[in-house]
Motif scaffolding. Sequence first.
Motif, mmCIF file in Angstrom:
data_model
loop_
_atom_site.group_PDB
_atom_site.id
_atom_site.type_symbol
_atom_site.label_atom_id
_atom_site.label_comp_id
_atom_site.label_asym_id
_atom_site.label_seq_id
_atom_site.Cartn_x
_atom_site.Cartn_y
_atom_site.Cartn_z
ATOM 1 N N GLU A 35 0.924 -1.187 0.118
ATOM 2 C CA GLU A 35 0.104 0.078 -0.223
ATOM 3 C C GLU A 35 0.848 1.303 0.082
ATOM 4 O OE1 GLU A 35 -2.862 2.216 -0.459
ATOM 5 O OE2 GLU A 35 -3.611 0.292 -0.047
ATOM 6 N N PRO A 36 1.037 2.097 -1.114
ATOM 7 C CA PRO A 36 2.257 2.927 -1.206
ATOM 8 C C PRO A 36 1.566 4.236 -0.194
ATOM 9 C CG PRO A 36 1.332 2.116 -3.397
ATOM 10 C CD PRO A 36 0.698 1.543 -2.476
ATOM 11 N N ALA A 37 0.165 4.581 -0.331
ATOM 12 C CA ALA A 37 -0.087 5.890 0.590
ATOM 13 C C ALA A 37 -0.223 5.467 1.861
ATOM 14 C CB ALA A 37 -1.487 6.194 -0.103
ATOM 15 N N HIS A 38 -0.081 6.646 2.785
ATOM 16 C CA HIS A 38 -0.402 6.560 4.173
ATOM 17 C C HIS A 38 -1.962 6.509 4.447
ATOM 18 C CE1 HIS A 38 3.869 7.690 4.483
ATOM 19 N NE2 HIS A 38 3.996 6.904 5.404
ATOM 20 N N ASN A 39 -2.749 5.440 4.093
ATOM 21 C CA ASN A 39 -4.120 5.604 4.340
ATOM 22 C C ASN A 39 -4.575 4.610 5.388
ATOM 23 O OD1 ASN A 39 -3.779 2.999 3.033
ATOM 24 N ND2 ASN A 39 -4.414 3.855 1.052
ATOM 25 N N ALA A 40 -5.906 4.444 5.700
ATOM 26 C CA ALA A 40 -6.220 3.558 6.595
ATOM 27 C C ALA A 40 -5.745 1.955 6.437
ATOM 28 C CB ALA A 40 -7.758 3.675 6.721
ATOM 29 N N ALA A 41 -5.637 1.567 5.062
ATOM 30 C CA ALA A 41 -5.228 0.189 4.838
ATOM 31 C C ALA A 41 -3.819 0.032 5.120
ATOM 32 C CB ALA A 41 -5.493 -0.210 3.380
ATOM 33 N N PHE A 42 -2.921 0.974 4.849
ATOM 34 C CA PHE A 42 -1.319 1.038 5.225
ATOM 35 C C PHE A 42 -1.225 0.998 6.608
ATOM 36 C CE2 PHE A 42 1.968 3.625 6.526
ATOM 37 C CZ PHE A 42 2.958 2.796 5.983
ATOM 38 N N TRP A 43 -2.138 1.804 7.463
ATOM 39 C CA TRP A 43 -1.657 1.696 8.820
ATOM 40 C C TRP A 43 -2.197 0.590 9.491
ATOM 41 C CZ3 TRP A 43 1.750 4.377 10.440
ATOM 42 C CH2 TRP A 43 2.092 5.887 10.009
ATOM 43 N N ALA A 44 -3.325 -0.101 8.906
ATOM 44 C CA ALA A 44 -3.652 -1.472 9.527
ATOM 45 C C ALA A 44 -2.799 -2.293 9.430
ATOM 46 C CB ALA A 44 -4.941 -1.950 8.817
ATOM 47 N N LEU A 45 -1.943 -2.280 8.196
ATOM 48 C CA LEU A 45 -0.792 -3.373 7.997
ATOM 49 C C LEU A 45 0.388 -2.875 8.972
ATOM 50 C CD1 LEU A 45 -0.666 -3.171 3.985
ATOM 51 C CD2 LEU A 45 -1.092 -5.140 5.515
ATOM 52 N N VAL A 46 0.791 -1.704 9.120
ATOM 53 C CA VAL A 46 1.941 -1.126 10.064
ATOM 54 C C VAL A 46 1.719 -1.727 11.297
ATOM 55 C CG1 VAL A 46 3.129 0.400 11.037
ATOM 56 C CG2 VAL A 46 2.779 0.652 8.530
ATOM 57 N N HIS A 47 0.334 -1.598 12.026
ATOM 58 C CA HIS A 47 -0.074 -1.994 13.336
ATOM 59 C C HIS A 47 -0.253 -3.502 13.647
ATOM 60 C CE1 HIS A 47 -0.762 2.458 13.269
ATOM 61 N NE2 HIS A 47 -0.040 2.246 14.698
ATOM 62 N N ARG A 48 0.079 -4.296 12.513
ATOM 63 C CA ARG A 48 0.152 -5.775 12.861
ATOM 64 C C ARG A 48 1.518 -5.896 13.787
ATOM 65 N NH1 ARG A 48 -0.626 -8.859 7.387
ATOM 66 N NH2 ARG A 48 -2.679 -7.837 6.577
ATOM 67 N N TYR A 49 2.540 -5.008 13.555
ATOM 68 C CA TYR A 49 3.775 -5.126 14.431
ATOM 69 C C TYR A 49 3.538 -4.744 15.774
ATOM 70 C CZ TYR A 49 8.377 -4.185 15.968
ATOM 71 O OH TYR A 49 9.735 -4.244 16.560
ATOM 72 N N PRO A 50 3.693 -5.609 16.853
ATOM 73 C CA PRO A 50 3.121 -5.429 18.318
ATOM 74 C C PRO A 50 3.694 -3.983 18.923
ATOM 75 C CG PRO A 50 4.167 -7.608 17.645
ATOM 76 C CD PRO A 50 4.323 -6.724 16.450
ATOM 77 N N LYS A 51 4.996 -3.621 18.319
ATOM 78 C CA LYS A 51 5.570 -2.498 19.177
ATOM 79 C C LYS A 51 5.294 -1.504 18.452
ATOM 80 C CE LYS A 51 8.433 -5.301 21.950
ATOM 81 N NZ LYS A 51 9.869 -5.439 22.266
ATOM 82 N N ALA A 52 4.258 -1.321 17.374
ATOM 83 C CA ALA A 52 4.191 0.049 16.481
ATOM 84 C C ALA A 52 3.981 1.129 17.188
ATOM 85 C CB ALA A 52 3.154 -0.347 15.374
ATOM 86 N N GLU A 53 3.133 1.170 18.017
ATOM 87 C CA GLU A 53 2.742 2.499 18.925
ATOM 88 C C GLU A 53 3.850 2.791 19.837
ATOM 89 O OE1 GLU A 53 -1.079 3.224 20.521
ATOM 90 O OE2 GLU A 53 -2.175 1.616 19.308
ATOM 91 N N ARG A 54 4.506 1.995 20.400
ATOM 92 C CA ARG A 54 5.756 2.329 21.034
ATOM 93 C C ARG A 54 6.844 3.132 20.431
ATOM 94 N NH1 ARG A 54 9.023 -2.226 24.578
ATOM 95 N NH2 ARG A 54 10.631 -1.007 25.320
ATOM 96 N N ALA A 55 7.111 2.406 19.219
ATOM 97 C CA ALA A 55 8.106 2.847 17.998
ATOM 98 C C ALA A 55 7.840 4.290 17.737
ATOM 99 C CB ALA A 55 8.391 1.986 17.060
ATOM 100 N N GLU A 56 6.384 4.300 17.343
ATOM 101 C CA GLU A 56 6.130 5.702 16.834
ATOM 102 C C GLU A 56 6.223 6.938 17.824
ATOM 103 O OE1 GLU A 56 2.040 4.816 15.821
ATOM 104 O OE2 GLU A 56 2.550 3.909 13.916
ATOM 105 N N GLY A 57 6.030 6.472 19.056
ATOM 106 C CA GLY A 57 6.079 7.421 20.141
ATOM 107 C C GLY A 57 7.742 7.793 20.360
ATOM 108 N N TYR A 58 8.512 6.594 20.463
ATOM 109 C CA TYR A 58 9.988 6.690 20.412
ATOM 110 C C TYR A 58 10.325 7.696 19.329
ATOM 111 C CZ TYR A 58 14.977 5.559 20.934
ATOM 112 O OH TYR A 58 16.149 5.611 20.970
ATOM 113 N N LEU A 59 10.034 7.621 18.031
ATOM 114 C CA LEU A 59 10.474 8.263 16.703
ATOM 115 C C LEU A 59 10.062 9.791 17.141
ATOM 116 C CD1 LEU A 59 10.327 5.653 14.233
ATOM 117 C CD2 LEU A 59 12.505 6.505 15.218
#
Length: 178
Positions: free
Chosen positions: A140-164
């Motif tokens: 999914e090339p765009a930062h749309n809802a489908a893209f973020w659903a894929l990214v958030h399969r990674y269990p530490k996504a929110e934690r890493a987003e906060g870190y960055l």
Amino acid sequence: MAESPPRPIPPYVDIRRSKRRKRTVSAYRDGERVIVLMPDRLSAAEEARWVETMLARLDKQRSRSRVSDEKLLARAHELACRHLPEVPEPASVRWVSNQNRRWGSCTPADRSIRLSTRLQSMPAWVLDYVLVHELAHLIEPAHNAAFWALVHRYPKAERAEGYLEGVSAASSLDLEDF
């Protein structure tokens, strides 16, 4: 004393000259090849000297890397199998030193992923998050809802987003104001 002639340019080096490029010379690895970008106006001797200089810089940069490009590709494959099994295999995953505003980038057309060398000093779970983020762009090339659903399969996504976000915020603080 006469200056020694430059060594011949190795066959794994691609030189790309540009009339728009005026002063800078840069280089990067693309798999087994080295791409050197330079101004069109340089002489053959200057070209050869710059290639030698850039190869030395890339070798030094690679020796400083904690994780090699080959290990990045293997890690991307492992993360894709675990979190994004439908993602196509990336053609290349490599460190780049010219990304000062992004943590990573992806070109879905050629399936290449580039990660900022600034990530090398961060925890592995942050690096993994950026890899998953860029892998998701292969689907999914765009930062749309489908893209973020894929990214958030990674269990530490929110934690890493906060870190960055914290690292980004801290880098723009003017500590003289305190």
